[in-house]
Enzyme design. Structure first.
Site, PDB file in Angstrom:
ATOM      1  N   ARG A 190     -12.054 -28.633   6.420  1.00 14.15           N
ATOM      2  CA  ARG A 190     -12.545 -27.875   4.978  1.00 14.15           C
ATOM      3  C   ARG A 190     -11.487 -26.526   4.963  1.00 14.15           C
ATOM      4  O   ARG A 190     -10.457 -26.559   3.899  1.00 14.15           O
ATOM      5  CB  ARG A 190     -13.932 -27.476   4.632  1.00 14.15           C
ATOM      6  CG  ARG A 190     -14.737 -28.710   4.879  1.00 14.15           C
ATOM      7  CD  ARG A 190     -14.113 -29.984   3.880  1.00 14.15           C
ATOM      8  NE  ARG A 190     -14.981 -31.099   4.015  1.00 14.15           N
ATOM      9  CZ  ARG A 190     -14.602 -32.252   3.681  1.00 14.15           C
ATOM     10  NH1 ARG A 190     -13.388 -32.762   3.706  1.00 14.15           N
ATOM     11  NH2 ARG A 190     -15.329 -33.141   3.897  1.00 14.15           N
ATOM     12  N   ASP A 239     -14.431 -40.762  -7.086  1.00 19.07           N
ATOM     13  CA  ASP A 239     -14.776 -39.459  -7.739  1.00 19.07           C
ATOM     14  C   ASP A 239     -13.994 -38.645  -7.992  1.00 19.07           C
ATOM     15  O   ASP A 239     -14.082 -37.849  -9.234  1.00 19.07           O
ATOM     16  CB  ASP A 239     -15.980 -38.743  -6.596  1.00 19.07           C
ATOM     17  CG  ASP A 239     -17.104 -39.653  -6.354  1.00 19.07           C
ATOM     18  OD1 ASP A 239     -17.981 -39.767  -7.253  1.00 19.07           O
ATOM     19  OD2 ASP A 239     -17.282 -40.427  -5.191  1.00 19.07           O
ATOM     20  N   SER A 258     -21.423 -42.706   2.793  1.00 19.73           N
ATOM     21  CA  SER A 258     -20.647 -41.616   2.490  1.00 19.73           C
ATOM     22  C   SER A 258     -19.753 -41.219   3.814  1.00 19.73           C
ATOM     23  O   SER A 258     -20.383 -40.819   4.627  1.00 19.73           O
ATOM     24  CB  SER A 258     -21.122 -40.313   2.033  1.00 19.73           C
ATOM     25  OG  SER A 258     -20.443 -39.380   2.043  1.00 19.73           O
ATOM     26  N   ASP A 275     -20.167 -29.049   2.354  1.00 23.25           N
ATOM     27  CA  ASP A 275     -18.833 -28.965   2.283  1.00 23.25           C
ATOM     28  C   ASP A 275     -18.712 -28.131   0.824  1.00 23.25           C
ATOM     29  O   ASP A 275     -17.708 -27.501   0.844  1.00 23.25           O
ATOM     30  CB  ASP A 275     -18.199 -30.324   2.073  1.00 23.25           C
ATOM     31  CG  ASP A 275     -18.115 -31.252   3.414  1.00 23.25           C
ATOM     32  OD1 ASP A 275     -18.032 -30.363   4.268  1.00 23.25           O
ATOM     33  OD2 ASP A 275     -18.253 -32.503   3.430  1.00 23.25           O
TER      34      ASP A 275
HETATM   35  N1  ARG Z   1     -22.847 -33.346   7.852  1.00 20.81           N
HETATM   36  C1  ARG Z   1     -21.540 -33.293   8.280  1.00 20.81           C
HETATM   37  C2  ARG Z   1     -21.016 -31.595   8.017  1.00 20.81           C
HETATM   38  O1  ARG Z   1     -21.575 -31.056   7.366  1.00 20.81           O
HETATM   39  C3  ARG Z   1     -20.633 -34.386   7.653  1.00 20.81           C
HETATM   40  C4  ARG Z   1     -20.199 -33.976   6.239  1.00 20.81           C
HETATM   41  C5  ARG Z   1     -19.599 -35.200   5.806  1.00 20.81           C
HETATM   42  N2  ARG Z   1     -19.091 -35.321   4.475  1.00 20.81           N
HETATM   43  C6  ARG Z   1     -19.073 -36.531   3.652  1.00 20.81           C
HETATM   44  N3  ARG Z   1     -18.846 -36.301   2.473  1.00 20.81           N
HETATM   45  N4  ARG Z   1     -19.630 -37.462   4.172  1.00 20.81           N
HETATM   46  O2  ARG Z   1     -20.091 -31.469   8.742  1.00 20.81           O
END
Ligand code: ARG
Length: 401
Positions: A95, A14, A175, A124
Site C-alpha cells: 500500500r 470495482d 477476495s 487497506d
Molecule cells: N488481511 C491482510 C492485510 O490486512 C490482507 C488484505 C488483503 N486485501 C484484500 N483485498 N484481499 O494485510
C-alpha cells in the site's frame, strides 16, 4: 478548470466501475493509476487501456517492482517482519509504495483528491488514507465503495447499463490481493473458520504433501540483503522471484490464520509467501550467527513493533522512521551464506558461513582445542544468581518460616 481525481486502479470490476461512478457523482475528471508490484496476471498495457475505455481521462501504469522489492520488502526482511508471528505483511507492504505513486500522479496531473476502492471493514482503507495524509496533508480522499454505496451489486448493474468492457460475472468467490512478496486470500467459505483450506485456493505454492526432489539452496547476504543465490548475483526482486519459484515448488510458505485487523475485527486469512518465508528463515539464522546477543534480543522487540506499525498503516510515520534507523544499523554485520534444504513445505537451514561471525569454534568446542577458561564461570554464576537468592531469603524471613 474541472476538478481532477486520481484513482488507485487495479483493472478489476470495482475500480473499473469506480471510474464512471466517481465522474458521475462528482463531475470530476478521473485519472487511473495502476501499479505493477509483481502481482502477475494481466498485461499492464491491457489494464491501462481498460481504464481509458471505462472513461478515465488519463491512465498511468507504473512498474514499481524493483522499488517495492528494494525499499519495502527488504526492510521487512531485515526486520524479520511477521505480524502475529506469522503473516509477512504482504498487502500491508504494497500500500505505501502504491500511495507514493498516487500522490505523485496527483501532483503531476493537478488533482485535488485521491480515490480508492477499499471497503470500510479492512486494513487497506487505513493504509491508503493514513499514507496519503502523511505524504500530502492537503489531498482529499474519496472511497466510493465505503462512503457512497457502491456495493458489488450496484457496481454490476452500473457496468451492465453502461456496457463497460469488463466481466461482471464473478467466477471467483474470494477476495485476493497479491504481489511479489506473497498472496492473500479471504472470504467465501473461509469465513467459517472451522472450514479447512482447499488446494484450489493456492497459486504460488504446490501441495507440500506431494513428493518431489528436495531443493538445496545457498543464499548470500550482504548487510542483511540477499545478493546471490547459488553464487549467481541477484537483485532483491530477482531473489524474491527465484525463491518464490523454488520454495513454492516445495510447498513452502502456506499460512492459515485468524488475525486482528486495525478496525477491531478478527478475520480469517489464507496466505502464501514462499519466497518471503524462505528468505526470512535464512536471514534470521544469519542474524543468529552475526548479531551480538543484547542487540539481537532488543532487535526482536523493535522488529515486532515495526511490524505492527506497518500492519496498522503507519509506514510513513515518525516512529517507524526512527525504528528504521535502528534496524538498519543492526544489519552492518549480517554478511555471509546460508545453506537450506527446501522440502515438504519447510525450509531448513543446514549450514552457515560468515566473515563477520561471532561464533567462535574454539570457545564452543568441547574437544581439546577448547580455549574457554571454565574456572571463570564459577564466580559468574554465583553473582548472576545473587539477587534472586537474596530475594528468596527475604521472602522466607518476612513470612517467618
Ligand atoms: N488481511 C491482510 C492485510 O490486512 C490482507 C488484505 C488483503 N486485501 C484484500 N483485498 N484481499 O494485510
Amino acid at each position: 478548470m474541472t476538478e481532477r481525481i486520481v484513482l488507485a486502479y487495479s483493472g478489476g470490476l470495482d475500480t473499473s466501475v469506480a471510474i464512471g461512478w466517481i465522474a458521475h457523482a462528482t463531475g470530476a475528471e478521473v485519472i487511473a493509476v495502476a501499479g505493477d508490484v509483481g502481482q502477475g496476471g494481466e498485461d499492464m498495457e491491457v489494464i491501462r487501456q481498460r481504464a481509458l475505455d471505462c472513461g478515465a481521462v488519463e491512465a498511468v501504469v507504473a512498474d514499481m517492482r524493483d522499488e517495492y522489492a528494494d525499499e519495502y520488502c527488504l526492510p521487512a526482511l531485515q526486520a524479520n517482519a511477521l505480524y502475529m508471528d506469522r503473516y509477512p505483511l504482504v498487502s500491508a507492504l504494497s500500500r505505501p509504495v502504491i500511495v507514493k505513486h498516487l500522490v505523485q500522479a496527483a501532483k503531476d496531473f493537478g488533482a485535488s483528491t485521491v480515490a480508492h476502492g477499499c471497503t470500510g471493514k479492512g486494513n487497506d482503507q487505513v493504509r491508503f488514507e493514513v499514507s496519503i495524509g502523511a505524504l500530502a496533508p492537503d489531498l482529499k480522499v474519496l472511497a466510493p465503495v465505503r462512503d457512497s454505496g457502491m456495493s458489488r451489486d450496484k457496481a454490476i448493474i452500473f457496468a451492465e447499463e453502461r456496457d463497460l468492457p469488463i466481466q461482471t460475472t464473478r467466477s471467483n468467490p474470494y477476495s485476493i490481493d497479491q504481489n511479489v512478496w506473497g498472496r492473500a486470500v479471504e472470504t467465501g467459505f473461509l469465513e467459517d473458520i472451522w472450514n479447512g483450506p482447499i488446494e484450489d485456493l493456492y497459486d504460488y505454492t504446490q501441495d507440500p504433501a506431494a513428493a518431489r526432489e528436495p531443493d538445496e539452496v545457498l543464499i548470500t547476504f550482504n548487510q542483511g540483503k540477499p545478493v546471490a543465490i547459488d553464487g549467481r548475483p541477484v537483485t532483491m526482486l530477482q531473489a524474491i522471484e527465484e525463491m518464490n519459484r523454488r520454495a513454492g515448488a516445495q510447498g513452502i510458505g502456506r499460512i492459515d490464520m485468524v488475525e486482528d485487523r486495525v478496525v477491531g475485527i478478527k478475520s480469517r486469512e489464507i496466505y502464501e509467501a514462499p519466497g518471503a518465508m524462505a528468505l526470512l528463515a535464512a536471514h534470521r539464522e544469519l542474524e543468529n550467527v552475526t548479531l551480538e546477543r543484547e542487540q539481537a534480543r532488543f532487535k526482536q522487540t523493535v522488529g515486532q513493533r515495526w511490524t505492527e506499525l506497518v500492519y496498522d498503516g503507519l509506514w510513513f510515520s515518525p516512529l517507524k522512521r526512527s525504528l528504521d534507523a535502528f534496524l538498519q544499523d543492526t544489519q552492518q554485520h549480517v554478511n555471509g551464506e546460508i545453506r537450506m534444504t527446501m522440502a515438504h513445505g519447510t525450509a531448513v537451514v543446514t549450514g552457515r558461513r560468515s566473515e563477520s561471525s561471532l561464533y567462535d569454534f574454539n570457545l564452543a568446542t568441547y574437544d581439546a582445542q577448547d580455549t574457554f577458561d571454565q574456572s571463570m564461570a564459577k564466580g559468574f554464576v554465583q553473582l548472576w544468581g545473587l539477587n534472586t537468592k537474596m530475594a528468596t531469603a527475604r521472602d522466607l524471613r518476612v513470612s517467618g518460616q
